[in-house]
Every structure is written in structure tokens, then in C-alpha cells.
Design a protein around this motif. Structure first.
Motif, PDB file in Angstrom:
ATOM      1  N   PHE A 102       1.219  -1.145   0.065  1.00 22.08           N
ATOM      2  CA  PHE A 102      -0.101  -0.264   0.077  1.00 22.08           C
ATOM      3  C   PHE A 102       1.073   1.287  -0.014  1.00 22.08           C
ATOM      4  CE2 PHE A 102      -1.739   3.131   2.805  1.00 22.08           C
ATOM      5  CZ  PHE A 102      -2.929   3.554   2.229  1.00 22.08           C
ATOM      6  N   GLY A 118       4.207   0.819  -1.178  1.00 24.47           N
ATOM      7  CA  GLY A 118       5.073   1.294  -2.054  1.00 24.47           C
ATOM      8  C   GLY A 118       6.653   1.312  -1.057  1.00 24.47           C
ATOM      9  N   ASP A 162       3.916  -2.728  -9.290  1.00 22.58           N
ATOM     10  CA  ASP A 162       2.611  -2.879  -8.665  1.00 22.58           C
ATOM     11  C   ASP A 162       1.780  -2.926  -7.987  1.00 22.58           C
ATOM     12  OD1 ASP A 162       2.762  -4.473 -10.399  1.00 22.58           O
ATOM     13  OD2 ASP A 162       1.130  -4.590 -11.704  1.00 22.58           O
ATOM     14  N   ARG A 180      -1.219  -2.372  -5.316  1.00 18.64           N
ATOM     15  CA  ARG A 180      -0.465  -1.117  -4.719  1.00 18.64           C
ATOM     16  C   ARG A 180      -1.649  -0.655  -4.793  1.00 18.64           C
ATOM     17  NH1 ARG A 180       4.588   3.015  -5.733  1.00 18.64           N
ATOM     18  NH2 ARG A 180       3.875   4.446  -4.449  1.00 18.64           N
ATOM     19  N   ASP A 181      -2.507  -0.270  -5.528  1.00 15.60           N
ATOM     20  CA  ASP A 181      -3.315   1.480  -5.389  1.00 15.60           C
ATOM     21  C   ASP A 181      -5.032   0.386  -5.320  1.00 15.60           C
ATOM     22  OD1 ASP A 181      -1.544   2.951  -6.966  1.00 15.60           O
ATOM     23  OD2 ASP A 181      -1.879   1.928  -9.144  1.00 15.60           O
TER      24      ASP A 181
END
Length: 358
Positions: free
Chosen positions: A44, A46, A92, A199-200
Motif C-alpha cells: 500500500f 510502495g 505495482d 498497490r493501488d
């Protein structure tokens, strides 16, 4: 035994100093859920995860050793140098898998060139003691089960099946061995499945609870299933046969929900260290009566047969630590941890919890 661990320290030549390690006789060991929770947080934020080696094998014979190669994190078991978990860090997100370990156990038990199975367990086939059947090698059966248990660190798709067949380790029969072999044939077809932490994604805590009423053929006990997510990132799951015989579907579901909340409470406390206060966590349930019992004190007169230790969830609801949400059975992903399914339903559930091939 505390005395045994102290003796182990002394045998290694270590001395304890009061105020430093006088009361510390156990090595701190991270739960696998705590590691997945940290990796979900790292994905989350990064972060690139680095680590250092900590030697603690003087306390425990089977400690854990870790090493980093490029952006892949390896978690190994010291004895035998068994590779357990791989954590691949991408731009990602983070991918957790055990495909190298799957390849090792397939080779170990001679399943490298077998026909594959679409699911780890057959549907509508009761698990029986099968006392009249032929016995099999106990050591082989236990070795296969033990090897498979390590896979539950990243493979919730085989959790229910392993929990079912681990109960036959005392006197395994031919039918049980054939069933365990099916798990290996399933792994042969799906060796690279793993958990994908994108991640996103948002970073909120939610949980799913379910039970399978009186499905255990031997004692008619129900099965508890539960899973917890941080923003669609699966970090924890449970599959366990209930210790009581539930006399209604509602009781079985209520006990399962209380068990699920116990794990939610642990995660809530862990996340406080990360600066997140997850109040009013959503727990999704597919049983309307269970939700009514949690919400409405009037139902207390109808639940006197349920042990008091399961009622702490009612108190937590009143304090707004959780909220219970009705969900349709078709969308309850905790269903994967309570029973066997046909291939279409099974594939839908493993995709829904975030198990992917990367």
C-alpha cells in the motif's frame, strides 16, 4: 517447559542477566499473519522491503532464516534448507507464492508427471474412517500431510481439504491416501498460484465469516470458516472444525462469526502500531438470524444454549468496534474454507480472494 528452555540456554553457554533477559526465555517469533499484514502495508505504501538475519536457533531447533535476492524475499526453514515462501516485489504490488516449494514436494513424492485435477477435493463424497479398508504406510501419509501444511502459508485454496484429511493420521486407509494424492495432482495443475497485493487499492479492514452446518460425517460438528482483508488484500484465513455440536444453523454461524471477530480484534490491535485505528470493521455474514442475535439484545433469551465465551462479539458491536453486514451466500468468499465445490464455483472463489497466477 520453562525449565527446559532455560537448560537449553545454559547448555549453549549463555548466561542470563537480571533486568535484561532474566525473564525472556522464549525467542520472539512472528506469526505468518503478521508477516502478510506487514507486506500488505508495504504494498500500500510502495515500500521496498529489506531485512536482516537474526539467529535464534539456539532456542528453537527449527528457526527461520531469510535471504534477499534482487527484489524477491525468501523465507526458509533452517533444517533441510526448505524454501517455504517467495515474496516478489513489483512496481505495482507484492506477490506471495510457494511455487518452488510446490515443485520440491511434487518431486519428493513422485508427482512430477501425473494427470492433474481441477479441484483439490471431490464434491459430495463423505469423509469416513473406512475401517474395513486396507491400511497404508502411516509415515508416508503423515509426511505428505505435513508437507502440504506448509503450503497453507499462501494457499487458502487447499486449506479446507488439508484440515479434512489431517484428521485421519492415526489410522489412514487407502481411500484417505488416494484423496491426499488428489491434492498433489491439483497442485501439479496449479503450482504458481499466489496472493497478489496490488498497490493501488484502498486500505480498509473487512472480514467474511461462514460455517458449514453439521457436515462432518464422523461427529456431525460444523466447520468454521473466516478470512480477513486489508483493502482486498487477503492477510488471514481460518478453517476449523467447531468443538461443539451446534443444534442449529444459526448457532453454527454465530460461533463462526465470534471466531472471525477474534482474528479481527488481533488485526485491529496490530494495526494500531502502524497508525491505523480500524473502528467499525465490517464483518460480512450470510445468515440473517446471526446478525439479529448480534444486534438485538431481545434475542438473548433464545441463545442461552450458546456458551458465554462466544457472546463477546455482542459487546464489541455495542462499542462500535465492528458492524455486521448481510451478504448473499454466492458472494461470501469464506465459503471456500468450509466445504468442497465443483470446478466453476471453486475457481470463482479463489479468484475472488485474490489468488492469481503471475
Amino acid at each position: 517447559m520453562v525449565v527446559k528452555n532455560k537448560a537449553r540456554l545454559v547448555a549453549q553457554g549463555y548466561t542470563q542477566e537480571e533486568g535484561i533477559d532474566y525473564d525472556e526465555v522464549f525467542a520472539p517469533i512472528a506469526r505468518i499473519e503478521a508477516i502478510r499484514l506487514f507486506l500488505a502495508y508495504a504494498s500500500f505504501m510502495g515500500f521496498i522491503v529489506y531485512q536482516m538475519d537474526v539467529k535464534s536457533s539456539f532456542l528453537y531447533e527449527n528457526g527461520f532464516r531469510r535471504g534477499t535476492i534482487d527484489k524477491t524475499l525468501f523465507i526458509k526453514k533452517d533444517k533441510g534448507d526448505i524454501l517455504l515462501v517467495q515474496v516478489k516485489q513489483k512496481d505495482d504490488g507484492i506477490f506471495i507464492s510457494q511455487d518452488k516449494y510446490v515443485a520440491d514436494i511434487l518431486k519428493k513424492f513422485d508427482f512430477s508427471s501425473v494427470k492433474t485435477a481441477s479441484t483439490p477435493i471431490e464434491t459430495n463424497k463423505a469423509l469416513l474412517k473406512d475401517e474395513e479398508a486396507e491400511d497404508v504406510d502411516v509415515r508416508l501419509y503423515r509426511s505428505m500431510i505435513g508437507s502440504l501444511m506448509y503450503l497453507t502459508a499462501s494457499r487458502p485454496d487447499i486449506m479446507f481439504t488439508i484440515c479434512a484429511y489431517v484428521r485421519f493420521q492415526v489410522t489412514p486407509k487407502v481411500s484417505h491416501l488416494h484423496a491426499v494424492k488428489r491434492i498433489f495432482r491439483y497442485l501439479k495443475g496449479q503450482p504458481k498460484l499466489g496472493l497478489w497485493y496490488l498497490r493501488d487499492l484502498p486500505f480498509d479492514l473487512e472480514a467474511f465469516s461462514d460455517s458449514d452446518y453439521a457436515r462432518a460425517s464422523l461427529d456431525k460438528k460444523s466447520t468454521t470458516g473466516g478470512c480477513q482483508f486489508l483493502g482486498k488484500r487477503l492477510i488471514s484465513w481460518q478453517c476449523k472444525k467447531q468443538i461443539i455440536v451446534a443444534n442449529s444453523t444459526t448457532k453454527a454461524e454465530y460461533v463462526a462469526t465470534a471466531n472471525c471477530y477474534g482474528q479481527v480484534l488481533w488485526i485491529q490491535n496490530q494495526m494500531l502500531d502502524y497508525g491505523f485505528n480500524f473502528m467499525n470493521t465490517k464483518i460480512h455474514i450470510d445468515n440473517e438470524s446471526t446478525i439479529c442475535i448480534v444486534k438485538n439484545l431481545v434475542f438473548h433469551s433464545k441463545t442461552k444454549h450458546i456458551e458465554i465465551r462466544h457472546h463477546f462479539i455482542r459487546d464489541s458491536y455495542e462499542k462500535r468496534l465492528i458492524q455486521v453486514i448481510k451478504i448473499h451466500t454466492d458472494h461470501n468468499v469464506a465459503d471456500l474454507l468450509t466445504k468442497a465445490f465443483d470446478v466453476s464455483r471453486f475457481n470463482f472463489l479463489i479468484a475472488s480472494i485474490g489468488l492469481l497466477n503471475l
